[in-house]
Write an enzyme that holds these catalytic residues in place. Structure first.
Site, PDB file in Angstrom:
ATOM      1  N   ARG A   1       2.036  10.172  -5.534  1.00  0.00           N
ATOM      2  CA  ARG A   1       2.014  10.396  -6.971  1.00  0.00           C
ATOM      3  C   ARG A   1       1.261  11.667  -7.338  1.00  0.00           C
ATOM      4  NH1 ARG A   1      -1.351   9.928 -11.211  1.00  0.00           N
ATOM      5  NH2 ARG A   1      -0.469   9.192 -13.186  1.00  0.00           N
TER       6      ARG A   1
ATOM      7  N   ASP B   1      -4.468   2.326 -10.151  1.00  0.00           N
ATOM      8  CA  ASP B   1      -3.659   1.115 -10.314  1.00  0.00           C
ATOM      9  C   ASP B   1      -4.075   0.025  -9.330  1.00  0.00           C
ATOM     10  OD1 ASP B   1      -2.197   1.909 -12.455  1.00  0.00           O
ATOM     11  OD2 ASP B   1      -0.375   2.379 -11.353  1.00  0.00           O
TER      12      ASP B   1
ATOM     13  N   PHE C   1       7.260  -1.522  -3.939  1.00  0.00           N
ATOM     14  CA  PHE C   1       8.260  -2.478  -4.438  1.00  0.00           C
ATOM     15  C   PHE C   1       9.632  -2.235  -3.806  1.00  0.00           C
ATOM     16  CE2 PHE C   1       5.406  -1.817  -8.262  1.00  0.00           C
ATOM     17  CZ  PHE C   1       4.578  -2.870  -7.943  1.00  0.00           C
TER      18      PHE C   1
ATOM     19  N   GLU D   1      14.494  -4.704  -8.309  1.00  0.00           N
ATOM     20  CA  GLU D   1      14.597  -3.840  -7.133  1.00  0.00           C
ATOM     21  C   GLU D   1      15.693  -4.309  -6.179  1.00  0.00           C
ATOM     22  OE1 GLU D   1      11.803  -5.222  -8.260  1.00  0.00           O
ATOM     23  OE2 GLU D   1      10.760  -3.482  -9.086  1.00  0.00           O
TER      24      GLU D   1
ATOM     25  N   SER E   1       7.759   7.685 -13.996  1.00  0.00           N
ATOM     26  CA  SER E   1       6.841   7.859 -12.871  1.00  0.00           C
ATOM     27  C   SER E   1       7.490   8.574 -11.699  1.00  0.00           C
ATOM     28  CB  SER E   1       6.344   6.496 -12.379  1.00  0.00           C
ATOM     29  OG  SER E   1       5.669   5.812 -13.404  1.00  0.00           O
TER      30      SER E   1
ATOM     31  N   HIS F   1       4.901   7.100  -5.256  1.00  0.00           N
ATOM     32  CA  HIS F   1       3.549   6.563  -5.435  1.00  0.00           C
ATOM     33  C   HIS F   1       3.043   5.877  -4.165  1.00  0.00           C
ATOM     34  CE1 HIS F   1       4.453   7.611  -9.439  1.00  0.00           C
ATOM     35  NE2 HIS F   1       3.505   6.924 -10.030  1.00  0.00           N
TER      36      HIS F   1
ATOM     37  N   ARG G   1       6.169  13.979  -6.359  1.00  0.00           N
ATOM     38  CA  ARG G   1       7.369  13.419  -6.994  1.00  0.00           C
ATOM     39  C   ARG G   1       8.166  14.491  -7.738  1.00  0.00           C
ATOM     40  NH1 ARG G   1       4.566  10.500 -12.133  1.00  0.00           N
ATOM     41  NH2 ARG G   1       2.636  11.689 -12.107  1.00  0.00           N
TER      42      ARG G   1
END
Lengths: 321, 299
Positions: free
Chosen positions: A167, A117, A83, A58, A37, A109, A10
Site C-alpha cells: 500500500r 489497519d 482477502f 471475493e 484502495s 496492501h 499500487r
C-alpha cells in the site's frame, strides 16, 4: 545513500491497467469494493466498460473472472491480498488453477505496509498459499515501476498469475530501463554471480520493499569488508533456478528477505530448492510465526525485524563475523 | 409429442444405465445425484436446446453448460459420450489412473467439458463470467449451470445469485436439481432451503418450477427461460435422488455409494423397465396440464 522518489506500489498496478485497457478490449478489471484502495477506480473512471465492482464477494469475483477467462477475456481480480488469496483460495485452487485459466490476481496492501489497519488486513501468508498451487505464477515486485512492469507482463503471461504489492509509498529504486522478466531474478548490486568467476561472501535474495533494505544492507556490509550480491527475486514461482544455483556455487552464504511469514514464503521456496540441489548455509528474514498489529509501517518493520540491519546481521552471523 | 417423449426417455434410460454401470465398474462414485438430474441434462443436450458440435468441441458459437455439482460427473460423462464427443468405451475407465473421466471432472481431459468442478458453490459465478464475456463479445449464446440443492448451502452461490440479478444476465439459466437429499441426510433435516422459487424471485430472478423427471416439460421450461429477458432465470426441478433405481430412490446412502454386482443387475433391470416413469407414457397423459409455471419475476 542515493535518494529515491517514493510512490505507492499500487499506483504501478493502476498505471499498468490503464495501459492495458487502452490497448486491449479483452482486459477486464474486477474489484471487491476496494477500488479506491487498489487504484482500480482509475479504470472505473477512464474505462468504465472494462470495470466491474463485484461488491464484497471475493469468491464470486474469482469465479466470475474464471468464466470471463473461459470466454476469452483477460480478467484482473483486485482486492487486499489477505482477502483475495485467503477468502477465495478454494476458487483459485479448483476453478482457476485446476482449469489453468488465464486469470490474473492483484493482491494489494500486502505485508505489514497496510500498517494501522492491523493484523486482519496484513497479508503475511498469501505467498505461501499461492505458491503451493499447481499452474500458479507468483510475482512480488519491489516498487511501483516494477509493479507496473509486472502487471503488464502478467497480462501477456499465459495462465494464472498472483501479483503481490503493498500500500505504502516506497522508494522507486528501478527506472524505465530496468529489465523485468517473469521468472528471471534481477541483479541489483554487488557481484553478478551468474557471470563466470564472480564470487561473493553473501548472496541476498529479496523481494517487495525488502529489495531496497537488502541493497542498503549490502552497502553496510561492504563497508565492513564483506562482499554481498543482491538480487530482486520478484518471481517466487517459477523460481530462477539458474540464479540460485549460481549464487549457491559462488557465495558462502545465502540470505533471503521478504515481507511475509518465514514459513512457506520466498525464503522457504529458495530453501526447498537449494537444500536438495545445492545445500548452502542460509539465513531467512521475515515475520517469525506471528500476526502483525497496528502501527506505522516504519514502526512495524522495526518491530518485526524487516530492516537492512537485520539482513546485514543475518549475513554477518552466518559468516561468523 | 409422444414420439419425442419416447425418444428422449429412451436416451435417459441409456444414460441412467451408463451411470450405474460405470460407477458399479469403478467401485466408487455418486449415483444418486446423477440419476436425479438425468432428464434435466438430457433435455438440454438432446432436446434441441443446447447448441454444440461434438466434432468441434471448441466451436466458438456454442452455448455453455457448467456443471457446478461436480460429483454428478458420470451423468455428463455419459451424455457427452452419447452425444458423440468421445467413445462410450471411455466410460469403462471411470476413476482409473490415466482416465479422461476422473472421479470429479477435470475439464482439460474431456472433450466437450467446459470447467472442472468438485468443490461446490463455484459454478454459478463461472457461468456469470461467461455471460459477461458473451455480452462483451456480442456472442448470442446462453450459459446453463447445474447446481444441487445441498450445494445451495454454500454462501458463494448467493453471491453469484446477486451478481446475475444486479447485471441482468438474462443469458444465464441456472438449474437446481431439487432432490431433497444430500450426503449425510435429507436437506430438510440438515439445512432446509424453504421456498426456493420465492428465494430466487426475491433476489430478482425469474423462477420456473418443473417436474424434473418429465423430460418434455423440462425442454419446455428451457424454451420459456430463453424467452424471458431482463433477468436471469432459474429452473427449479423437483426430482428424486437416485431416480429410476427403486432401492436408491430418496435414500441418502446412495449419494456416494457404488452398487455391487448384484445391486447393479437390479438397477439395470429397474432402469430397463422404466421404473417410475410409466405415468409419463400413459396415453391420456396431458403435458399441457402440467406445463411449467410461468415466470414469477417481480421485474
Amino acid at each position: 545513500m542515493k535518494e529515491y522518489k517514493a510512490v505507492p506500489m499500487r499506483d504501478g498496478y493502476g498505471n499498468a491497467l490503464l495501459k492495458l485497457c487502452a490497448a486491449d478490449p479483452k482486459v477486464m478489471v474486477l474489484d471487491a469494493d476496494v477500488a479506491k484502495s487498489t487504484r482500480t477506480d482509475w479504470i472505473k473512471k477512464e474505462y468504465p466498460d472494462h470495470f466491474l465492482d463485484m461488491g464484497i464477494s471475493e469468491q464470486d469475483m474469482v469465479g466470475t473472472a474464471s468464466g470471463m477467462a473461459l470466454g476469452g477475456l483477460i480478467p484482473f481480480c483486485s482486492t487486499y491480498g489477505v482477502f483475495l488469496a485467503g477468502r477465495a483460495w478454494d476458487q483459485i485452487r479448483t476453478t482457476v488453477c485446476y482449469n489453468n485459466l488465464n486469470v490474473k490476481l492483484g493482491g494489494a496492501h500486502a505485508g505489514l505496509s497496510v500498517g494501522r489497519d492491523g493484523a486482519t488486513h496484513q497479508a503475511l501468508e498469501d505467498v505461501a498459499i499461492m505458491r503451493v498451487l499447481p499452474n500458479m505464477t507468483v510475482v512480488v515486485p519491489c516498487d511501483s515501476l516494477e509493479t507496473e512492469k509486472a502487471t503488464l507482463a502478467a497480462a501477456a503471461y499465459p495462465g494464472p498469475v498472483y501479483l503481490r504489492f503493498g500500500r505504502e509509498a516506497v522508494p522507486v529504486i528501478t527506472d524505465e530501463d530496468t529489465e523485468f522478466e517473469i521468472g528471471r531474478a534481477r541483479h541489483v548490486s554487488g557481484p553478478e554471480l551468474r557471470n563466470a568467476g564472480e564470487i561473493a561472501d553473501a548472496a541476498i535474495f529479496a523481494n517487495g520493499p525488502m529489495v531496497r533494505e537488502a541493497a542498503i544492507a549490502a552497502e553496510k556490509l561492504a563497508a565492513e569488508g564483506i562482499t554481498a550480491a543482491v538480487y530482486d527475486l520478484h518471481t517466487v514461482k517459477p523460481l530462477d533456478e539458474e540464479a540460485l544455483l549460481a549464487a549457491a556455487e559462488s557465495a558462502k552464504v545465502i540470505v533471503t528477505a521478504e515481507e511475509h511469514q518465514l514459513a512457506g514464503g520466498m525464503g522457504g521456496a529458495v530453501s526447498e530448492f537449494l537444500s536438495v540441489r545445492h545445500p548452502v548455509l542460509m539465513r531467512m528474514i521475515g515475520v517469525d510465526d506471528s500476526f502483525g498489529e497496528s502501527g506505522s509501517p516504519d514502526q512495524l518493520y522495526d518491530k518485526y525485524g524487516l530492516r537492512a540491519e537485520n539482513i546485514a546481521a543475518a549475513a554477518r552471523g552466518a559468516l561468523g563475523r | 409429442m409422444t414420439e419425442e417423449r419416447e425418444r428422449l426417455m429412451a436416451i435417459c434410460r441409456q444414460v441412467r444405465s451408463d451411470i450405474v454401470s460405470m460407477i458399479g465398474k469403478a467401485g466408487s462414485g455418486h449415483p444418486g445425484g446423477s440419476l436425479s438430474a438425468t432428464e434435466l441434462v438430457c433435455g438440454l443436450y438432446f432436446g434441441g436446446i443446447l447448441k454444440y458440435r461434438p466434432e468441434d468441441p471448441e466451436w466458438e458459437g456454442r452455448d455453455r453448460f457448467i456443471l457446478s455439482k461436480g460429483h454428478a460427473g458420470p451423468l455428463l460423462y455419459s451424455v457427452l459420450a452419447r452425444a458423440g464427443f468421445y467413445s462410450p468405451d471411455e466410460m469403462q475407465h471411470l476413476r482409473e489412473l490415466g482416465s479422461i473421466l476422473q472421479g470429479h471432472p477435470h475439464a482439460e481431459r474431456i472433450p466437450g467439458f467446459e470447467c472442472s468442478a468438485g468443490s461446490l458453490g463455484q459454478g454459478l459465478s463461472v457461468a456469470n463470467g461467461l455471460a459477461f464475456a458473451f455480452r462483451r463479445t456480442g456472442h448470442p449464446g446462453r450459459v446453463y449451470c447445474l447446481m444441487g440443492d445441498g450445494e445451495l448451502q454454500e454462501g458463494s452461490v448467493w453471491e453469484a445469485v446477486m451478481t446475475a440479478a444486479q447485471h441482468h444476465l438474462d443469458n444465464v439459466c441456472a438449474l437446481v436439481d431439487y432432490n431433497h437429499v444430500q450426503l449425510d441426510d435429507t436437506v430438510e433435516n440438515i439445512k432446509a432451503l424453504g421456498d426456493l422459487c420465492e428465494k430466487f424471485t426475491d433476489f430478482g430472478w425469474n423462477a420456473i418450477e418443473v417436474d424434473g423427471h418429465d423430460v418434455i416439460n423440462v425442454v419446455e421450461a428451457y424454451k420459456i427461460a430463453e424467452a424471458l429477458k431482463g433477468a436471469p432465470t432459474v429452473i427449479i426441478a423437483n426430482t428424486v435422488k437416485g431416480k429410476g433405481v427403486s432401492y436408491m430412490e430418496g435414500d441418502p446412502a446412495w449419494h456416494g455409494t457404488a452398487p455391487n454386482a448384484e445391486q447393479l443387475e437390479r438397477a439395470l433391470s429397474d432402469i430397463a423397465g422404466g421404473n417410475g416413469f410409466e405415468k409419463y407414457l400413459e396415453e391420456d397423459y396431458d403435458s399441457e396440464e402440467e406445463a411449467p409455471e410461468g415466470e414469477v419475476s417481480p421485474l
